[in-house]
Design a protein around this motif. Sequence first.
Motif, mmCIF file in Angstrom:
data_model
loop_
_atom_site.group_PDB
_atom_site.id
_atom_site.type_symbol
_atom_site.label_atom_id
_atom_site.label_comp_id
_atom_site.label_asym_id
_atom_site.label_seq_id
_atom_site.Cartn_x
_atom_site.Cartn_y
_atom_site.Cartn_z
ATOM 1 N N PHE A 132 -62.903 24.654 4.101
ATOM 2 C CA PHE A 132 -61.947 25.755 3.887
ATOM 3 C C PHE A 132 -60.245 25.278 3.790
ATOM 4 N N GLN A 133 -59.906 24.447 4.699
ATOM 5 C CA GLN A 133 -58.642 24.206 4.757
ATOM 6 C C GLN A 133 -58.562 23.294 3.235
ATOM 7 N N ARG A 134 -59.449 22.338 3.264
ATOM 8 C CA ARG A 134 -59.207 21.512 1.813
ATOM 9 C C ARG A 134 -59.282 22.427 0.500
ATOM 10 N N TRP A 135 -59.982 23.518 0.682
ATOM 11 C CA TRP A 135 -59.847 24.405 -0.573
ATOM 12 C C TRP A 135 -58.621 25.392 -0.545
ATOM 13 N N TYR A 136 -57.985 25.735 0.463
ATOM 14 C CA TYR A 136 -56.915 26.174 0.823
ATOM 15 C C TYR A 136 -55.732 25.636 0.195
ATOM 16 N N ASP A 137 -55.441 24.280 0.404
ATOM 17 C CA ASP A 137 -54.536 23.412 0.163
ATOM 18 C C ASP A 137 -54.656 23.185 -1.421
ATOM 19 N N ARG A 138 -55.698 23.349 -2.204
ATOM 20 C CA ARG A 138 -56.079 22.938 -3.521
ATOM 21 C C ARG A 138 -55.927 24.133 -4.335
ATOM 22 N N TYR A 139 -56.227 25.199 -3.928
ATOM 23 C CA TYR A 139 -56.315 26.465 -4.741
ATOM 24 C C TYR A 139 -55.491 27.550 -4.290
ATOM 25 N N PHE A 140 -55.396 27.762 -2.870
ATOM 26 C CA PHE A 140 -54.691 29.048 -2.307
ATOM 27 C C PHE A 140 -53.233 28.871 -1.894
ATOM 28 N N ASP A 141 -52.888 27.579 -1.668
ATOM 29 C CA ASP A 141 -51.801 27.274 -1.276
ATOM 30 C C ASP A 141 -50.666 26.926 -2.224
#
Length: 626
Positions: free
Chosen positions: A616-625
């Motif tokens: 989740f945190q990898r995804w959050y950094d890449r797409y959400f943040d």
Amino acid sequence: MCGITGIYAFNPVGRMHLVHLEEATKKLEKRGPDVHNTWFDEVVGLGHRRLSIIDTSSAGNQPMTDASNRYQIVFNGEIYNFLSLKKELTSLGHTFRSESDTEVLLYAYIQWGAKMLPRLNGFFALAIYDRDSRSLFVARDRYGIKPLLYYKDEDKLLFGSELKALLAFGVPKKLNLEALRTYFELTYIPAPLSILEGVQKLEAGHYLQVSDGAIQKQSYYKLPAGTSSPITHLDKAKLQLQDALEAAVNRRLVADVPLGAFLSGGIDSSIIVALASKHVQQLETFSIGFKDNSYFDETHFAELVAKKYGTNHHVFSLTNDDLLQGVDAAVDYLDEPFADSSALPVSILSQQTRQHVTVALSGDGADELFSGYNKHAAWIRMQSPGLQEHLASTLAPFWKVLPKSRNSPLSDTVRKLDRFVRGKNLSPQERYWFLASFTPQKQVDRLIRQKYKTNTDAFKSSIIDQIQSGSLAEVLALDVQMVLEGDMLRKVDSMSMANSLEVRVPFLDPEVVALAFSMDDSLKATSSARKIILREAFREILPKELYQRGKHGFEVPLLQWFRKELAKELDRLVFNDERLEAQGIFDIKEIARIRQQMYSVDPGDVHSLVWALYVFQRWYDRYFDH
């Protein structure tokens, strides 16, 4: 095999987003590296990335139009019965300019409309635009083998094979709270949920009809879960299954590019290879071995099958370091959190296989159709407990306090016994969700801060309310609907498409599925045996050694990585109080407790939750943040 995306603009504001069509289409490059095309008018835009499989000439390129230029189609997938459909359509007066299944699909829609869908034997996500009526038709295959997401607001409808295509159009980035909680419970997000509010996955066996700003969603297929007069005779079932599955395999051998098959050494993939080898000389087969995990290494059994059928066999032997080095490629391709760690070996297998072939057959679907999981045998024992089951319940206080983990046979046995006792005491409805979950809902509720919590259980209720009698058939139908579509097929589609490899699944042929659900539960599993009919139907054509071993599901060494190789990365991404405070999603005290459990002598299944947090945190950094 391709990637598709598109936009239907309802008004001038929506039309402004047509300029993003090219960018959205480029986001799907790995799904279709061969050809890239877009088409648009003042209302609709369609984008397509092509991986050429059937009719590799330019005549098969998309978006494709009919002879009158009234209809436009983009299509991802394969239609295996396209030649018989083409013959029927020709007799009805239609003429064809290509040898592709895409053109057959287009004229099938022109002839029959949505009624064409039950006629199709294949896997697909498609969109067809009628310029005269300004209507858009969007559909997904029966079992969700190919993905399709969509987003609608007052200005437009967007759709695409992946979320990253929709993000290129600028969809709002707001977390879907029900999807967030479901993800941490299951490790994946089932349809129709997606991680972003407003974005939905079109459910398997459904289609959308879009016109004048209105959307109608319809179901055209439902799983035939059980019958009033099931097949109970073993010999009859064996013969029918042999014929149906061989026909399904043969249908999936049509390709104008090199084709092979995954061969794990298990029963499912071995059956597919044995049947395919009847029709393909020196079939290319591919296996993964695990140098550092001999208990899970099945290459010996795969080689027995390869030798028996004279395949050109390739073994990719991996170390734990090889798996670790594959984390970035697998995790970074995902545009939605997905924490099934077996995606890592599938990613590497797909990468290596793609160096030899463009299409691979797989044995996916057999476990869900024919009862291949430990939880299915556990379900039967929970429904009809005997002396052993009552004894396990009596000793529940011991299982509760003893160390539980997957690190040793003893602690893993304790873990399973404890899980069995907890599941046995639940209602059939809650039991299904419990057995499908990796993290209990109460722990997820502690994990997520108040402002990111949701009180709705709408999705969960829509699933568990389908359990009525508690039969194994109901459980298998839900597994096909939720686990197979949301986890197994999602995993294989994402990891294979990341490497521009098409994977075909003969067990999910409609005729095989219908036959499977027409069989009595007793032909599939008992409290001590799984996949009975599948094993018996093909016993004579498989090496006997395959029947003299247990099922070994591979375990990625997550706990070892978390305590050693990935420890610093976890402290930066997952266990960082400053980051967690700024993000505001997770409870810092609960995260600290999870970290403590991870390093304890009794880690239990915490590695699944830590992996879910990491992904989740990898995804959050890449797409959400951003």
